[in-house]
Write a protein that holds these residues in place. Structure first.
Motif, PDB file in Angstrom:
ATOM      1  N   GLU A 183     -17.331  40.871 -18.690  1.00 24.35           N
ATOM      2  CA  GLU A 183     -18.203  40.013 -17.881  1.00 24.35           C
ATOM      3  C   GLU A 183     -17.434  39.123 -16.917  1.00 24.35           C
ATOM      4  N   GLY A 224     -20.034  21.703 -11.611  1.00 22.16           N
ATOM      5  CA  GLY A 224     -20.170  23.151 -11.667  1.00 22.16           C
ATOM      6  C   GLY A 224     -19.848  23.868 -10.368  1.00 22.16           C
ATOM      7  N   VAL A 246     -15.236  37.581 -13.944  1.00 21.36           N
ATOM      8  CA  VAL A 246     -15.233  37.835 -12.506  1.00 21.36           C
ATOM      9  C   VAL A 246     -13.946  38.572 -12.155  1.00 21.36           C
ATOM     10  N   GLU A 252     -17.452  26.760 -10.786  1.00 20.24           N
ATOM     11  CA  GLU A 252     -17.840  27.812 -11.719  1.00 20.24           C
ATOM     12  C   GLU A 252     -18.161  29.091 -10.964  1.00 20.24           C
ATOM     13  N   ALA A 253     -17.711  30.195 -11.501  1.00 20.74           N
ATOM     14  CA  ALA A 253     -17.992  31.499 -10.891  1.00 20.74           C
ATOM     15  C   ALA A 253     -19.083  32.192 -11.694  1.00 20.74           C
ATOM     16  N   GLU A 254     -19.946  32.889 -11.008  1.00 19.91           N
ATOM     17  CA  GLU A 254     -21.005  33.649 -11.664  1.00 19.91           C
ATOM     18  C   GLU A 254     -20.391  34.829 -12.404  1.00 19.91           C
ATOM     19  N   ARG A 255     -20.700  34.953 -13.693  1.00 15.14           N
ATOM     20  CA  ARG A 255     -20.181  36.068 -14.488  1.00 15.14           C
ATOM     21  C   ARG A 255     -20.999  37.317 -14.200  1.00 15.14           C
ATOM     22  N   ARG A 256     -20.385  38.467 -14.414  1.00 17.07           N
ATOM     23  CA  ARG A 256     -21.079  39.738 -14.221  1.00 17.07           C
ATOM     24  C   ARG A 256     -22.127  39.913 -15.308  1.00 17.07           C
ATOM     25  N   HIS A 257     -23.223  40.551 -14.952  1.00 17.55           N
ATOM     26  CA  HIS A 257     -24.272  40.851 -15.919  1.00 17.55           C
ATOM     27  C   HIS A 257     -24.115  42.302 -16.355  1.00 17.55           C
TER      28      HIS A 257
END
Length: 118
Positions: free
Chosen positions: A35, A60, A37, A63-68
């Motif tokens: 998950e 935040g 990045v 913060e980087a969006e995690r992979r789904h």
């Protein structure tokens, strides 16, 4: 699948099942790693500090969006974990380390439960 892995890890910790604990922690860590990045992904440009170049401002902001991951992705990760353990068990058996081979086979069996259609 992830929720059942976590729930079963809690149960294994309570019963002190070392084989299950090891297998489940490893599988959950592999899922978390998948998950993450990608390193080559450029950071998202956000309004930062005028005093520090590249700084992120606000709660935040860094913060980087995690992979789904899909269910198929999760299944693939667990299948890979099972395959790695099975291959390592064969190698340990070839080297005469039957105790390690048996442990890895037991861990693979724990993870195989999540691959069987219910």
């Amino acid at each position: 699948m992830r929720a059942s892995l976590r729930d079963d890890l809690k149960a294994a910790l309570k019963t002190r099942d070392r084989v299950a604990i090891s297998a489940l922690r490893s599988a959950l860590a592999a899922i978390e790693n998948a998950e993450a990045v990608p390193v080559d992904q450029p950071p998202v440009a956000a309004a930062g500090s005028e005093h520090v170049a590249g700084a992120a401002a606000g709660l935040g902001a860094a913060e980087a969006e995690r992979r789904h991951l899909t269910d198929a992705d999760l299944r693939s990760i667990v299948e890979r974990e099972v395959g790695e353990r099975s291959a390592a068990a064969l190698e340990y058996q070839r080297l005469g380390r039957d105790d390690e081979a048996a442990r890895l086979r037991a861990e693979a069996e724990v993870l195989n439960r999540y691959l069987d259609p219910a």
